[in-house]
Design an enzyme around this catalytic site. Structure first.
Site, PDB file in Angstrom:
ATOM      1  CG  ASP A   6      62.819 -16.117 -27.354  1.00 46.72           C
ATOM      2  OD1 ASP A   6      61.848 -16.868 -27.593  1.00 46.72           O
ATOM      3  OD2 ASP A   6      63.917 -16.551 -26.925  1.00 46.72           O
ATOM      4  CB  THR A  23      55.308 -26.670 -21.016  1.00 49.47           C
ATOM      5  OG1 THR A  23      54.394 -27.025 -22.074  1.00 49.47           O
ATOM      6  CG2 THR A  23      54.928 -25.305 -20.489  1.00 49.47           C
ATOM      7  CD  GLU A  34      48.895 -23.779 -28.889  1.00 50.32           C
ATOM      8  OE1 GLU A  34      48.566 -23.958 -30.078  1.00 50.32           O
ATOM      9  OE2 GLU A  34      49.524 -24.599 -28.215  1.00 50.32           O
ATOM     10  CE  LYS A  72      47.275 -27.967 -26.948  1.00 48.98           C
ATOM     11  NZ  LYS A  72      48.216 -26.949 -27.293  1.00 48.98           N
ATOM     12  CG  LEU A 124      39.840 -42.791 -37.217  1.00 47.49           C
ATOM     13  CD1 LEU A 124      38.454 -43.239 -37.656  1.00 47.49           C
ATOM     14  CD2 LEU A 124      40.274 -43.586 -35.978  1.00 47.49           C
ATOM     15  N   GLY A 155      54.131 -38.208 -33.349  1.00 44.52           N
ATOM     16  CA  GLY A 155      55.326 -37.630 -32.746  1.00 44.52           C
ATOM     17  C   GLY A 155      55.084 -36.150 -32.571  1.00 44.52           C
ATOM     18  CB  CYS A 163      51.848 -31.021 -29.096  1.00 39.63           C
ATOM     19  SG  CYS A 163      52.343 -29.321 -29.376  1.00 39.63           S
ATOM     20  CE  LYS A 179      54.955 -30.102 -24.685  1.00 37.25           C
ATOM     21  NZ  LYS A 179      53.896 -29.336 -24.099  1.00 37.25           N
TER      22      LYS A 179
HETATM   23  C1  UDX Z   1      48.859 -31.296 -32.305  1.00 37.24           C
HETATM   24  C2  UDX Z   1      47.361 -30.984 -32.248  1.00 37.24           C
HETATM   25  O1  UDX Z   1      46.729 -31.493 -33.435  1.00 37.24           O
HETATM   26  C3  UDX Z   1      47.140 -29.490 -32.115  1.00 37.24           C
HETATM   27  O2  UDX Z   1      45.753 -29.215 -31.992  1.00 37.24           O
HETATM   28  C4  UDX Z   1      47.877 -29.004 -30.879  1.00 37.24           C
HETATM   29  O3  UDX Z   1      47.729 -27.612 -30.716  1.00 37.24           O
HETATM   30  C5  UDX Z   1      49.353 -29.366 -30.957  1.00 37.24           C
HETATM   31  O4  UDX Z   1      49.497 -30.768 -31.169  1.00 37.24           O
HETATM   32  P1  UDX Z   1      50.735 -31.161 -34.205  1.00 37.24           P
HETATM   33  O5  UDX Z   1      51.702 -31.612 -33.173  1.00 37.24           O
HETATM   34  O6  UDX Z   1      51.109 -30.048 -35.113  1.00 37.24           O
HETATM   35  O7  UDX Z   1      49.355 -30.706 -33.505  1.00 37.24           O
HETATM   36  O8  UDX Z   1      50.438 -32.429 -35.116  1.00 37.24           O
HETATM   37  P2  UDX Z   1      49.183 -33.304 -35.560  1.00 37.24           P
HETATM   38  O9  UDX Z   1      48.689 -32.871 -36.864  1.00 37.24           O
HETATM   39  O10 UDX Z   1      48.194 -33.405 -34.447  1.00 37.24           O
HETATM   40  O11 UDX Z   1      49.893 -34.706 -35.755  1.00 37.24           O
HETATM   41  C6  UDX Z   1      50.576 -35.327 -34.677  1.00 37.24           C
HETATM   42  C7  UDX Z   1      51.193 -36.626 -35.092  1.00 37.24           C
HETATM   43  O12 UDX Z   1      50.190 -37.600 -35.297  1.00 37.24           O
HETATM   44  C8  UDX Z   1      52.023 -36.592 -36.369  1.00 37.24           C
HETATM   45  O13 UDX Z   1      53.216 -37.313 -36.143  1.00 37.24           O
HETATM   46  C9  UDX Z   1      51.139 -37.281 -37.393  1.00 37.24           C
HETATM   47  O14 UDX Z   1      51.888 -37.916 -38.393  1.00 37.24           O
HETATM   48  C10 UDX Z   1      50.407 -38.283 -36.521  1.00 37.24           C
HETATM   49  N1  UDX Z   1      49.102 -38.695 -37.043  1.00 37.24           N
HETATM   50  C11 UDX Z   1      48.090 -37.796 -37.193  1.00 37.24           C
HETATM   51  C12 UDX Z   1      48.880 -40.038 -37.350  1.00 37.24           C
HETATM   52  O15 UDX Z   1      49.780 -40.881 -37.212  1.00 37.24           O
HETATM   53  N2  UDX Z   1      47.644 -40.413 -37.799  1.00 37.24           N
HETATM   54  C13 UDX Z   1      46.620 -39.542 -37.955  1.00 37.24           C
HETATM   55  O16 UDX Z   1      45.536 -39.973 -38.354  1.00 37.24           O
HETATM   56  C14 UDX Z   1      46.864 -38.193 -37.643  1.00 37.24           C
END
Ligand code: UDX
Length: 438
Positions: free
Chosen positions: A30, A85, A148, A209, A255, A262, A265, A268
């Site tokens: 890094d 990214t 991933e 992805k 659901l 937020g 990932c 964006k």
């Molecule tokens: C996500 C994808 O799940 C993962 O597979 C990918 O590699 C990266 O992006 P992550 O950003 O860690 O992972 O969070 P995730 O568990 O998906 O939750 C995303 C957001 O959705 C959170 O803010 C969570 O609070 C919200 N969420 C999730 C809801 O509001 N309702 C739900 O039912 C599930």
């Protein structure tokens, strides 16, 4: 396998430690000296359950090293791009600066039998253009894409026990065979336990992805849109989610209605996907994602409006306790956090906002100096005119409504994640409201 990992952020650091833990020789690279120093001493630069242990064990095994010296990559065979990214500052598209920089810094150190692997989430077409970049520099190493799917809070588990592995292989058969040989060796322990392997070309792997993340975002916004209708009709969105989730074509996950998604990932990725579709002349294909984004943003603003109403139409002179700042529990990540957005909006409108988060307090203090930060829920709620539960940490779900009522100025609760029991809170004297539930 001797693996160098370029980019030791969330994805790269977890990948580096996890790959060393299954027996590979790993070098984490890094440009950030502080991050490299911390990781080399076993200090995790972010909150992630289980990561500290895997990191320390991997360092102790002697199979994991960290460096800022990219020339050391020359001694490794597989080179995995794990840089971020982010969304571009002035547009919806993804900023590929770090991906290009990673490839450029690798180029002088690559040998023909090395393999370059991309893991960053990129717009479709990126791998093909990176291959051209490598070839233009006279590099003959094959390139493959290997997305991933890790979730924050479960990053180590998702890396070591993925529910699927995806290879995006090059067109040239000899290059594809070499890339596959290296990938199969890296993932040997996962393939041995019959983790499903899906193989396609570059564009397919890149699209897997963003399609997965867009689908998840759509599921969340779908139920949040239904929550809006519930609020207009007196129906209960959590009962609807339960009922439709019992249909195994729909499934119960993702659901949970609330203040929306937020993180680094989902938001964006859907925007970058739309931007890329526009460049490809298929804007309409992803038009629905604009609505997914709108629904998501509307839920946050809805909580601001609910709060104002509950406070009698004004924020002036009102004290608001915000429980949660991270975008999800078990993380200190505040990127695109709905909780932090709401807290900042309320503060901007003149309320006296006190935030507390079990892991993100320091980050909030550093990044949003206008927000007061409290040690825990009771300290945040002391003298509050309203309490908002915005990130569903277990310790907030476990709060005792009777005890909390003793410290607030007025027992008003907005449960932005629908995780508290309405009957129990109302019985303890709270004016309790949630999202899409009567
Ligand atoms: C996500 C994808 O799940 C993962 O597979 C990918 O590699 C990266 O992006 P992550 O950003 O860690 O992972 O969070 P995730 O568990 O998906 O939750 C995303 C957001 O959705 C959170 O803010 C969570 O609070 C919200 N969420 C999730 C809801 O509001 N309702 C739900 O039912 C599930």
């Amino acid at each position: 396998m001797r693996i160098s990992i370029i980019g030791c952020g969330y994805l790269g650091a977890v990948y580096a430690a996890s790959m060393a833990s299954i027996g590979h020789d790993v070098l984490g690279l890094d440009v950030d000296q502080k991050k490299i120093d911390d990781l080399g001493q076993g200090i995790a630069p972010f909150h992630e359950p289980g990561f500290g242990k895997v990191l320390t064990e991997a360092l102790d095994s002697g199979r994991l090293r960290f460096s800022t010296d990219y020339s050391q990559a020359a001694d490794y065979t597989a080179h995995v791009i794990c840089v971020g990214t982010p969304q571009q500052i002035d547009s919806a598209g993804a900023d590929l600066t770090y991906v290009h920089a990673a490839v450029d810094s690798l180029i002088p150190h690559l040998a023909d039998d090395h393999v370059v692997l991309g893991r960053s989430t990129v717009p479709v077409g990126t791998a093909a253009s990176l291959l051209e970049r490598l070839r233009a520099a006279g590099v003959k190493s094959p390139l493959a894409w290997n997305p991933e799917f890790l979730r924050e809070g479960f990053a180590v588990k998702d890396t070591l026990h993925p529910d699927r592995i995806v290879y995006g292989l090059p067109e040239d058969p000899a290059e594809a065979a070499r890339a596959r040989e290296v990938l199969d060796e890296i993932y040997a322990p996962m393939l041995e336990v019959e983790t499903p392997l899906v193989v396609g070309n570059y564009a397919t792997a890149e699209l897997v992805k963003v399609s997965a993340n867009s689908f998840l975002a759509t599921k969340i916004s779908f139920i949040n849109a239904v929550a809006e209708v519930c609020e207009a009709t007196g129906a209960d969105v959590s009962v609807i989610a339960e009922a439709i989730g019992l249909d195994d074509r729909i499934g119960p996950k993702f659901l949970r209605a609330g203040i929306g998604f937020g993180g680094g990932c989902l938001p964006k990725d859907i925007r970058a996907f739309m931007a890329r579709a526009g460049e490809l002349g298929v804007t309409q294909a992803l038009g629905f994602l604009r609505e997914v984004d709108h629904v998501n943003n509307r839920r946050r603003d809805h909580v601001v409006n609910m709060t104002r109403k509950a406070l009698g139409g004004t924020f002036t002179g009102k004290r608001i306790a915000v429980l949660g700042a991270a975008f999800k529990p078990d993380s200190d990540d505040t990127r695109q956090s709905p909780a932090l957005y709401i807290a900042s909006k309320l503060s901007g409108r003149g309320a006296d906002v006190v935030v507390t988060d079990p892991a993100a307090n320091q980050r909030v203090h550093a990044e949003r100096p206008n927000l007061a930060v409290a040690e825990d829920a009771y300290a945040a709620a002391a003298g509050a005119d309203i309490v908002l539960l915005l990130t569903e940490w277990q310790e907030f779900k476990d709060l005792d409504p009777v005890k909390l009522a003793e410290v607030v100025a007025a027992p008003r609760m907005i449960d932005g994640r629908n995780v508290l029991d309405p009957a129990r809170w109302r019985a303890a004297g709270w004016d309790y409201q949630s999202m899409g539930r009567p």
